[in-house]
Scaffold this motif. Structure first.
Motif, PDB file in Angstrom:
ATOM      1  N   LYS A 150       0.870  -1.181   0.000  1.00  0.00           N
ATOM      2  CA  LYS A 150       0.000   0.000   0.000  1.00  0.00           C
ATOM      3  C   LYS A 150       0.899   1.221   0.000  1.00  0.00           C
ATOM      4  CE  LYS A 150      -3.688   2.523   2.366  1.00  0.00           C
ATOM      5  NZ  LYS A 150      -4.743   2.522   3.414  1.00  0.00           N
ATOM      6  N   LEU A 151       0.572   2.193  -0.826  1.00  0.00           N
ATOM      7  CA  LEU A 151       1.386   3.393  -0.968  1.00  0.00           C
ATOM      8  C   LEU A 151       0.646   4.608  -0.426  1.00  0.00           C
ATOM      9  CD1 LEU A 151       4.007   4.670  -2.082  1.00  0.00           C
ATOM     10  CD2 LEU A 151       2.818   4.995  -4.256  1.00  0.00           C
ATOM     11  N   PHE A 152       1.295   5.325   0.493  1.00  0.00           N
ATOM     12  CA  PHE A 152       0.781   6.587   1.027  1.00  0.00           C
ATOM     13  C   PHE A 152       1.549   7.722   0.352  1.00  0.00           C
ATOM     14  CE2 PHE A 152      -0.075   3.396   4.185  1.00  0.00           C
ATOM     15  CZ  PHE A 152      -1.284   3.753   4.750  1.00  0.00           C
ATOM     16  N   ILE A 153       0.831   8.748  -0.072  1.00  0.00           N
ATOM     17  CA  ILE A 153       1.438   9.831  -0.841  1.00  0.00           C
ATOM     18  C   ILE A 153       0.995  11.187  -0.300  1.00  0.00           C
ATOM     19  CG2 ILE A 153       1.824  10.793  -3.160  1.00  0.00           C
ATOM     20  CD1 ILE A 153      -0.086   7.617  -3.006  1.00  0.00           C
ATOM     21  N   ALA A 154       1.955  12.123  -0.237  1.00  0.00           N
ATOM     22  CA  ALA A 154       1.648  13.535  -0.004  1.00  0.00           C
ATOM     23  C   ALA A 154       2.168  14.318  -1.210  1.00  0.00           C
ATOM     24  CB  ALA A 154       2.310  14.035   1.280  1.00  0.00           C
ATOM     25  N   LEU A 155       1.371  15.235  -1.710  1.00  0.00           N
ATOM     26  CA  LEU A 155       1.721  15.995  -2.908  1.00  0.00           C
ATOM     27  C   LEU A 155       2.234  17.383  -2.559  1.00  0.00           C
ATOM     28  CD1 LEU A 155      -1.407  15.139  -5.112  1.00  0.00           C
ATOM     29  CD2 LEU A 155       0.831  13.992  -5.105  1.00  0.00           C
TER      30      LEU A 155
ATOM     31  N   PHE B  48      -3.882   2.674  -2.371  1.00  0.00           N
ATOM     32  CA  PHE B  48      -3.242   3.989  -2.359  1.00  0.00           C
ATOM     33  C   PHE B  48      -4.002   4.885  -1.389  1.00  0.00           C
ATOM     34  CE2 PHE B  48      -2.427   2.112  -6.446  1.00  0.00           C
ATOM     35  CZ  PHE B  48      -1.127   2.471  -6.773  1.00  0.00           C
ATOM     36  N   GLU B  49      -3.280   5.823  -0.803  1.00  0.00           N
ATOM     37  CA  GLU B  49      -3.948   6.806   0.058  1.00  0.00           C
ATOM     38  C   GLU B  49      -3.209   8.135  -0.036  1.00  0.00           C
ATOM     39  OE1 GLU B  49      -5.176   7.415   4.764  1.00  0.00           O
ATOM     40  OE2 GLU B  49      -5.059   5.374   3.925  1.00  0.00           O
ATOM     41  N   PHE B  50      -3.936   9.175  -0.449  1.00  0.00           N
ATOM     42  CA  PHE B  50      -3.371  10.521  -0.514  1.00  0.00           C
ATOM     43  C   PHE B  50      -3.591  11.211   0.838  1.00  0.00           C
ATOM     44  CE2 PHE B  50      -4.019   9.523  -4.942  1.00  0.00           C
ATOM     45  CZ  PHE B  50      -2.956  10.147  -5.594  1.00  0.00           C
ATOM     46  N   ARG B  51      -2.554  11.870   1.331  1.00  0.00           N
ATOM     47  CA  ARG B  51      -2.654  12.627   2.589  1.00  0.00           C
ATOM     48  C   ARG B  51      -1.983  13.977   2.425  1.00  0.00           C
ATOM     49  NH1 ARG B  51      -2.064   8.807   7.937  1.00  0.00           N
ATOM     50  NH2 ARG B  51      -3.533   7.183   7.298  1.00  0.00           N
ATOM     51  N   ASP B  52      -2.363  14.912   3.320  1.00  0.00           N
ATOM     52  CA  ASP B  52      -1.726  16.233   3.289  1.00  0.00           C
ATOM     53  C   ASP B  52      -0.256  16.143   3.684  1.00  0.00           C
ATOM     54  OD1 ASP B  52      -4.105  17.380   2.528  1.00  0.00           O
ATOM     55  OD2 ASP B  52      -4.702  17.898   4.578  1.00  0.00           O
ATOM     56  N   SER B  53       0.047  15.265   4.655  1.00  0.00           N
ATOM     57  CA  SER B  53       1.426  15.032   5.077  1.00  0.00           C
ATOM     58  C   SER B  53       1.506  13.623   5.649  1.00  0.00           C
ATOM     59  CB  SER B  53       1.877  16.063   6.111  1.00  0.00           C
ATOM     60  OG  SER B  53       1.103  15.936   7.288  1.00  0.00           O
ATOM     61  N   LEU B  54       2.726  13.123   5.792  1.00  0.00           N
ATOM     62  CA  LEU B  54       2.944  11.780   6.315  1.00  0.00           C
ATOM     63  C   LEU B  54       3.666  11.862   7.654  1.00  0.00           C
ATOM     64  CD1 LEU B  54       3.981   9.894   3.053  1.00  0.00           C
ATOM     65  CD2 LEU B  54       1.716  10.141   4.074  1.00  0.00           C
ATOM     66  N   PRO B  55       3.457  10.888   8.537  1.00  0.00           N
ATOM     67  CA  PRO B  55       4.062  10.961   9.868  1.00  0.00           C
ATOM     68  C   PRO B  55       5.584  10.931   9.813  1.00  0.00           C
ATOM     69  CG  PRO B  55       3.030   8.816   9.499  1.00  0.00           C
ATOM     70  CD  PRO B  55       2.621   9.681   8.367  1.00  0.00           C
ATOM     71  N   LYS B  56       6.186  11.650  10.779  1.00  0.00           N
ATOM     72  CA  LYS B  56       7.651  11.749  10.825  1.00  0.00           C
ATOM     73  C   LYS B  56       8.142  11.579  12.255  1.00  0.00           C
ATOM     74  CE  LYS B  56       7.585  15.045   7.001  1.00  0.00           C
ATOM     75  NZ  LYS B  56       6.114  15.081   6.924  1.00  0.00           N
ATOM     76  N   THR B  57       9.404  11.194  12.374  1.00  0.00           N
ATOM     77  CA  THR B  57      10.044  11.126  13.683  1.00  0.00           C
ATOM     78  C   THR B  57      10.463  12.528  14.098  1.00  0.00           C
ATOM     79  OG1 THR B  57      12.279  10.847  12.807  1.00  0.00           O
ATOM     80  CG2 THR B  57      10.947   8.845  13.074  1.00  0.00           C
ATOM     81  N   MET B  58      11.038  12.633  15.309  1.00  0.00           N
ATOM     82  CA  MET B  58      11.464  13.930  15.834  1.00  0.00           C
ATOM     83  C   MET B  58      12.502  14.605  14.940  1.00  0.00           C
ATOM     84  SD  MET B  58      11.456  16.281  18.102  1.00  0.00           S
ATOM     85  CE  MET B  58      12.526  17.595  18.705  1.00  0.00           C
ATOM     86  N   ILE B  59      13.369  13.798  14.292  1.00  0.00           N
ATOM     87  CA  ILE B  59      14.395  14.428  13.452  1.00  0.00           C
ATOM     88  C   ILE B  59      13.943  14.589  12.009  1.00  0.00           C
ATOM     89  CG2 ILE B  59      16.274  13.576  14.901  1.00  0.00           C
ATOM     90  CD1 ILE B  59      16.925  11.689  12.469  1.00  0.00           C
ATOM     91  N   GLY B  60      12.677  14.265  11.737  1.00  0.00           N
ATOM     92  CA  GLY B  60      12.135  14.524  10.417  1.00  0.00           C
ATOM     93  C   GLY B  60      12.167  13.359   9.455  1.00  0.00           C
ATOM     94  N   LYS B  61      12.545  12.167   9.926  1.00  0.00           N
ATOM     95  CA  LYS B  61      12.504  10.993   9.063  1.00  0.00           C
ATOM     96  C   LYS B  61      11.062  10.555   8.875  1.00  0.00           C
ATOM     97  CE  LYS B  61      15.149   7.621  10.372  1.00  0.00           C
ATOM     98  NZ  LYS B  61      15.915   6.691  11.234  1.00  0.00           N
ATOM     99  N   LEU B  62      10.714  10.177   7.657  1.00  0.00           N
ATOM    100  CA  LEU B  62       9.392   9.592   7.440  1.00  0.00           C
ATOM    101  C   LEU B  62       9.285   8.305   8.250  1.00  0.00           C
ATOM    102  CD1 LEU B  62       9.049  10.165   3.606  1.00  0.00           C
ATOM    103  CD2 LEU B  62       7.630  11.199   5.381  1.00  0.00           C
TER     104      LEU B  62
END
Length: 555
Positions: free
Chosen positions: A493-498, A526-540
């Motif tokens: 499954k692919l999550f995408i932010a544009l 597939f799932e389009f999102r405004d943003s994807l979750p990240k760790t504290m240092i900004g890693k997806l």
């Protein structure tokens, strides 16, 4: 297990052995050779290396006066700030073990790490968001002392006054003064600290990580491990450093990537550290203009954020020798767009908390190969082994588990003998990553072993799907995970932010990926999102998405 001779593996960087040292040797050398150089710039206020060494001496004396002894665990739960640097070296000076804490941890996470590490003292800012969680768990976690670092004392006079008088709602709410030791009192100590016996093989830092087996545990990084990785960086950039470098320290130093690159390496080379407490774009751009960096360390999401800036806001990076990316794979399209927009070169490296962290990096001057994290770091040997039969060393070009040997590899996990035996085998670190080496010894990562999607007997690597998605100019972020499939067991499954919402339709995306992926690799959802979750240092981060999908399965 019988290990093939190292000559059969990827060649290590040529050169003399790296001598073991203490981390405090780095500061001693900088203060002795360059006492007048600026060591720290924090939002406009500066300290020289001579002044920094003096503060460390006083703080070390104060820590001893308040009972910190060799082998005790001393926690740092601070954003990037001068007192992080001071207390880091002061605790090491008295023989304590530094434990790095993420200031944004929940109370439950803080309690677990305090208990697991046996942390006696923990430094926090006098900010409610961080301090109040620590005080809440202190008694039941066994924390004896909270070292309270006053933010106003680190800021330029006017900013400090503003924090004191206009940010009252953000101030720590202290309930038990007896458990607190204020930094002002610590620094009031006079006299030299008592000498203690410290060996380079002693543990210097407990760097907590999920590692290769999931449960957070402390990687025991010795003085020799961390100073070796700093020395390896010096050799990696040999001859390319200007008279004095300047690093923009926006990556959090409680994370091992910044601990080595922003802190240890900077102190070894007497570099000016321009520290920012968090990544906030307007502040980053203003700071780059005020103090142009010669070195820049970032994670991929920072490069993505700069790529998204309007043309008029693109920073002037003409003084930067090279930008180094780490923490997560850097998509080729992100690197190429950043270089085209800023004119600055980006060099990708690779490492783990368990290796202090760097084990491979593309050369600053030399061949940079697309989607490769470069050859072995100086003094490091990389091996590719068969995950099903780890005694078998795989030939060049074949995919397998990446193993690493070198002076930067950890001593083991804190009080986790079984987990240590699982990842340290015959002196080598099993990374848990799948990759291969090309004919020139460049490492190409494919994916995490645990992230491989098992589709009807085929191994599907999420990174292959993500890299294909990043080729589309409309896609800003992409994460692929495996989800249950009644027929194949799992499917992608692919999550995408544009970059711009609505700029790409699902049908257009499917048609685009169909030209780049095999049928078995093609995502089924597939799932389009405004943003994807990240760790504290900004890693997806995949874990939140995996947890969400698991909940759907239970519904």
């Amino acid at each position: 297990m019988t290990t093939p001779a190292p000559a059969a593996a990827a060649a290590a960087w040529p050169g003399p052995p790296i001598p073991p040292r203490l981390l405090t040797d780095l500061l001693d050398g900088a203060a002795r050779n360059h006492p007048a150089r600026v060591a720290i710039d924090f939002l406009g206020r500066t300290w020289t290396y001579g002044e920094l060494a003096g503060l460390v001496e006083r703080a070390a004396r104060g820590l001893q006066d308040h009972g910190l002894r060799p082998g005790d665990r001393f926690g740092l739960c601070l954003p990037n700030c001068p007192y992080f640097v001071v207390l880091y070296f002061a605790a090491l000076r008295v023989g304590a073990i530094v434990v790095n804490f993420n200031p944004l941890y929940t109370a439950r996470e803080l309690e677990h790490q305090i208990r697991d590490s046996g942390t006696r003292m923990l430094a926090v800012p006098d900010v409610a968001l961080v301090h109040d969680k620590v005080e809440e768990v202190a008694e039941r976690a066994g924390l004896e002392t909270i070292v309270l670092c006053e933010m106003a004392d680190m800021l330029p006079w006017l900013k400090g006054l503003g924090f004191t008088w206009f940010k009252r709602k953000d101030h720590a709410r202290i309930r038990d003064e007896r458990r607190h030791l204020r930094m002002r009192r610590l620094l009031a100590s006079r006299g030299r600290p008592d000498p203690v016996s410290i060996h380079p093989d002693d543990v210097a830092v407990l760097q907590y990580t999920g590692g290769t087996t999931g449960v957070p545990k402390g990687a025991m990084l010795t003085h020799a491990n961390l100073t070796a990785n700093s020395a390896q960086m010096v050799r990696h950039v040999e001859g390319l450093l200007p008279e004095q470098c300047r690093v923009l320290g926006v990556l959090p130093m409680f994370h091992v990537f910044a601990l080595t690159t922003v802190l240890n390496f900077s102190v070894e080379t007497a570099t000016e550290m321009v520290l920012l407490p968090r990544f906030e774009m307007d502040q980053v751009l203003a700071t780059m203009k005020r103090k142009p960096p010669t070195q820049f360390f970032g994670v991929p999401t920072i490069y993505v954020a700069i790529n998204d800036l309007a043309e008029a806001r693109i920073p002037d990076l003409s003084a930067v020798r090279a930008c180094i990316s780490g923490g997560a794979p850097l998509p080729l399209e992100v690197r190429e767009r950043f270089e085209a927009r800023t004119g600055a070169k980006v060099v990708e490296g690779y490492g783990l908390s368990e290796s202090s962290p760097i084990i491979a990096c593309n050369p600053i001057d030399g061949v940079i190969k697309a989607n490769s994290c470069g050859p072995a770091f100086p003094g490091t040997i990389l091996e590719i082994r068969d995950p099903a039969d780890p005694t078998r060393l795989l030939p060049q070009g074949e995919r397998g588990e990446v193993w690493a040997r070198g002076p930067q590899v950890m001593k083991g996990y804190w009080q986790r003998e079984e987990e240590t035996r699982a990842v340290l085998v015959d002196g080598a670190l099993r990374t848990g990553d799948v990759g291969y080496l090309d004919e020139d010894g460049y490492l190409f990562l494919v994916d995490r072993i645990k992230d491989v999607i098992l589709c009807g007997g085929y191994n599907v690597y999420p990174r292959v799907i993500e890299d294909a998605a990043y080729h589309h100019p409309a896609i800003k972020e992409a994460v692929a995970i495996g989800v249950p499939d009644a027929y194949r067991g799992q499917s992608p499954k692919l999550f995408i932010a544009l970059h711009e919402p609505g700029s790409l339709t699902l049908d257009e995306l499917k048609a685009f990926l169909a030209e780049r992926l095999s049928p078995v690799e093609m995502p089924k959802a597939f799932e389009f999102r405004d943003s994807l979750p990240k760790t504290m240092i900004g890693k997806l981060s995949k874990k939140e998405l995996i947890a969400e999908e698991a909940k759907k399965g239970l519904a």
